[in-house]
Design an enzyme around this catalytic site. Structure first.
Site, short mmCIF file in Angstrom:
data_model
loop_
_atom_site.label_atom_id
_atom_site.label_comp_id
_atom_site.label_asym_id
_atom_site.label_seq_id
_atom_site.Cartn_x
_atom_site.Cartn_y
_atom_site.Cartn_z
N CYS A 12 -59.24 31.35 14.35
CA CYS A 12 -59.87 30.12 13.87
C CYS A 12 -61.36 30.14 14.12
O CYS A 12 -62.13 29.55 13.36
CB CYS A 12 -59.23 28.91 14.53
SG CYS A 12 -59.16 29.03 16.32
N GLU A 35 -55.85 21.00 16.44
CA GLU A 35 -56.79 22.13 16.43
C GLU A 35 -56.62 22.81 15.08
O GLU A 35 -55.60 23.46 14.84
CB GLU A 35 -56.46 23.10 17.57
CG GLU A 35 -56.61 22.50 18.95
CD GLU A 35 -58.06 22.30 19.36
OE1 GLU A 35 -58.93 22.98 18.80
OE2 GLU A 35 -58.33 21.47 20.23
P1 NDP Z 1 -49.97 26.03 9.11
O1 NDP Z 1 -50.67 24.74 9.11
O2 NDP Z 1 -49.43 26.56 7.85
O3 NDP Z 1 -48.75 26.00 10.14
C1 NDP Z 1 -48.91 25.65 11.50
C2 NDP Z 1 -47.55 25.26 12.07
O4 NDP Z 1 -47.11 24.04 11.47
C3 NDP Z 1 -46.45 26.27 11.79
O5 NDP Z 1 -45.61 26.36 12.92
C4 NDP Z 1 -45.75 25.66 10.60
O6 NDP Z 1 -44.42 26.10 10.48
C5 NDP Z 1 -45.78 24.19 10.99
N1 NDP Z 1 -45.58 23.25 9.90
C6 NDP Z 1 -45.62 23.46 8.56
N2 NDP Z 1 -45.39 22.31 7.89
C7 NDP Z 1 -45.20 21.34 8.82
C8 NDP Z 1 -44.96 19.93 8.76
N3 NDP Z 1 -44.87 19.27 7.62
N4 NDP Z 1 -44.84 19.25 9.93
C9 NDP Z 1 -44.96 19.88 11.11
N5 NDP Z 1 -45.20 21.22 11.23
C10 NDP Z 1 -45.31 21.93 10.10
O7 NDP Z 1 -51.00 27.05 9.79
P2 NDP Z 1 -50.88 28.62 9.95
O8 NDP Z 1 -49.64 28.95 10.72
O9 NDP Z 1 -51.08 29.23 8.61
O10 NDP Z 1 -52.12 28.95 10.91
C11 NDP Z 1 -53.37 29.29 10.44
C12 NDP Z 1 -54.33 28.13 10.57
O11 NDP Z 1 -54.40 27.72 11.92
C13 NDP Z 1 -55.75 28.46 10.18
O12 NDP Z 1 -56.28 27.43 9.42
C14 NDP Z 1 -56.48 28.52 11.50
O13 NDP Z 1 -57.85 28.26 11.41
C15 NDP Z 1 -55.74 27.51 12.30
N6 NDP Z 1 -55.94 27.74 13.72
C16 NDP Z 1 -56.71 26.87 14.44
C17 NDP Z 1 -56.96 27.09 15.78
C18 NDP Z 1 -57.80 26.16 16.60
O14 NDP Z 1 -57.79 26.26 17.82
N7 NDP Z 1 -58.54 25.24 16.00
C19 NDP Z 1 -56.41 28.27 16.46
C20 NDP Z 1 -55.61 29.09 15.61
C21 NDP Z 1 -55.39 28.82 14.30
P3 NDP Z 1 -44.12 27.41 9.60
O15 NDP Z 1 -45.06 28.49 9.99
O16 NDP Z 1 -42.74 27.74 9.97
O17 NDP Z 1 -44.32 26.98 8.17
#
Ligand code: NDP
Length: 515
Positions: free
Chosen positions: A285, A251
């Site tokens: 999102c 997502e």
């Molecule tokens: P990120 O992609 O930066 O991070 C998401 C999660 O992935 C975090 O827990 C992060 O850890 C973790 N992560 C980072 N690097 C890796 C890796 N290499 N492998 C596995 N996991 C990893 O997103 P954001 O937290 O900034 O969230 C915002 C985004 O989420 C926006 O683009 C938004 O649109 C989207 N979103 C989509 C939704 C949907 O339903 N489609 C709903 C809500 C949000 P850490 O934070 O510790 O770096």
């Protein structure tokens, strides 16, 4: 300052590798409210071993046993709603209303929904077949839990989007390890504590606090990964999952358009544009991120929206009713918002209200309306994820549809028109996972409907039957009850039998599709 290790029981989530801690900041004040362990690959591997040992007992609870735990959790959430809201607010800086409506409201519904619907979506399905060779046999489609699910979540909705996906994964009979965002881990830890109080067996749900590397380590162990976050990270997760040949459900980001047709109820459209672009300070999102308005009603719509946005109070949430727009949760997001507004202004856009970071403590950005915008500007083409609303004038509905679809993303969309048939016809032309007519975002609350993105907004979906079946493998079971010594087509091959079979196939399939 209390550390989370002090707040939670001894058994919680293993130990940090190397003892590094992650400070959790309240974005509305800048204060550090807690620290959590930064778990490394070894700690994740230990959690995985514990989860795998715990899962069979949980699966053996059956639908009724698991539903009882989830129903207790639903009540626990309502009994502890104040504490959960305060925790969400403390780590996101969002308003109490945003935490209550879109997080408590969502999770309260989700616990009950999945407890009730899992047996219907996952119960054995008896199948009938037109295949003559299986006549009289019992044919069953069975859904069996995959085993261990990894859930990786973002910071914008720590309860709805991180913890929320654990609910159907658990209800399907899996063990789950949740890696919340390093920015907002506290809500997940609190919910896991609540689940244990409600009778969830130890280690069936564990929270792997940590940074990106912790998430990457998790993907290397689990049987399926449910990821919510940015398209950039989601792509990395999908690549890692593909290398291991495990399913991934993604997502991802969005750039949701709203289309306002000239026959729309402009007062309703302006209220929805204002609320669904500014709610959660635009960090959703499926926020309305851009609006296309038909020329005849453009000026009136812009005037209404500007007036409504100008009236919004932004700042530190001090309880219900204190402000409409809370903090920017993730520090780099503020730079993206500033960059998108500066880029638009530099290319000729006008700021009708807002347009600046709020000075002083905490991380806030003024609710902002931009006009004279076009698709050369980042604010119209890239995910801003902030309290900004660019509004663009279009000649007609066809131009609005073309521009709405001119995006790498395809999460949600909305269309406003008094002619609902026309509105629906336009909604059907939009390349997105969900489209609302005379509404926005509301589809997310309908757990019976799938929610997922098209194009770069994701793969797979949450909610609906598919939202729980994805946590299972499908097993086909064929039971032969009237068992003869052998079937007619078996050895030795005889020309008479072969001719009989050829005649039979011709009789069955030789006339093409029957009307
Ligand atoms: P990120 O992609 O930066 O991070 C998401 C999660 O992935 C975090 O827990 C992060 O850890 C973790 N992560 C980072 N690097 C890796 C890796 N290499 N492998 C596995 N996991 C990893 O997103 P954001 O937290 O900034 O969230 C915002 C985004 O989420 C926006 O683009 C938004 O649109 C989207 N979103 C989509 C939704 C949907 O339903 N489609 C709903 C809500 C949000 P850490 O934070 O510790 O770096």
């Amino acid at each position: 300052m209390a550390t989370v290790e002090q707040q939670l029981p001894e058994t919680h989530n293993g130990v940090a590798d190397g003892g590094t801690d992650i400070p959790v900041e309240n974005p509305a004040t800048g204060e550090i409210v807690a620290t959590v362990p930064d778990l490394g690959a070894d700690a994740v591997a230990e959690m995985v071993a514990r989860a795998r040992a715990a899962q069979p007992e949980w699966e053996a609870y059956g639908f009724d046993g698991r539903a009882r735990v989830l129903s207790r959790a639903q009540k626990w959430l309502m009994d502890n709603a104040g504490r959960v809201v305060d925790t969400i607010v403390s780590e996101t800086g969002k308003t109490h209303e945003d935490a209550q409506l879109a997080e408590i409201g969502y999770a309260g519904n989700a616990f009950g929904f999945w407890a009730k619907m899992a047996s219907e979506y996952l119960g054995d399905e008896r199948v009938k077949s037109s295949q003559i060779l299986v006549k009289g046999k019992k044919l069953v489609l069975r859904y069996r839990p995959l085993g261990l699910i990894g859930v990786i979540g973002p910071w914008n909705y720590p309860l709805t989007n991180s913890f929320g996906d654990c609910i159907p994964a658990l209800m399907a009979g899996n063990a789950v390890i949740l890696k919340p965002s390093e920015i907002t881990p506290l809500t997940s830890l609190l919910l896991a504590e609540g689940m244990r109080e409600c009778g969830l067996p130890e280690n069936v749900l564990q929270i792997a606090t940590g940074r990106g590397a912790t998430g990457a380590a998790l993907v290397e162990h689990v049987d399926m990964i449910m990821f919510t976050g940015s398209t950039r990270t989601g792509t990395k997760v999908a690549e890692a999952a593909a290398r291991r040949l495990i399913p991934a459900s993604l997502e991802l980001g969005g750039k949701d358009p709203m289309i306002v047709l000239s026959d729309a109820d402009l007062e309703r459209a302006a209220n929805f544009a204002t609320y669904y672009s500014m709610q959660n300070a635009g960090q959703t999102c499926i926020s309305i991120e851009r609006v296309y308005v038909e020329e005849p009603v453009y000026d009136e719509f812009v005037a209404k929206v500007s007036e409504k946005v100008r009236a919004l109070r932004v700042g530190k949430p001090e309880g219900f009713g204190s402000v409409e727009v809370g903090a920017i949760t993730f520090p780099p997001q503020l730079e993206t918002i500033k960059d998108h507004v500066a880029d638009a202004v530099q290319k000729g856009a006008r700021v009708l209200t807002g347009g600046k970071q709020v000075p002083g403590a905490g991380r806030f950005y003024e609710p902002t309306v931009l006009v004279d915008v076009d698709h050369s500007m980042k604010c119209m083409t890239e995910e801003t994820f902030g309290p900004t609303l660019p509004i663009m004038k279009v000649r007609d509905a066809d131009e609005a549809v073309r521009l709405a679809n001119e995006s790498p993303y395809g999460l949600g969309a909305s269309v406003f028109s008094r002619d609902t048939a026309r509105g629906e016809a336009i909604a059907r032309r939009l390349d997105c996972g969900a489209a609302n007519v005379n509404d926005a975002m509301i589809n997310y609350t309908v757990l019976e409907l799938p929610m997922g993105g098209a194009k770069a907004s994701g793969l797979g979906s949450r909610h609906g039957a598919g939202g729980i079946r994805k946590y299972c493998s499908q097993q086909a079971i064929v039971v032969t009850r009237l068992a003869m010594k052998k079937e007619v087509f078996m050895y030795p091959y005889k020309s008479r039998t072969s001719r009989l079979l050829a005649g039979f196939f011709k009789l069955m399939y030789g006339r093409g599709r029957r009307a």
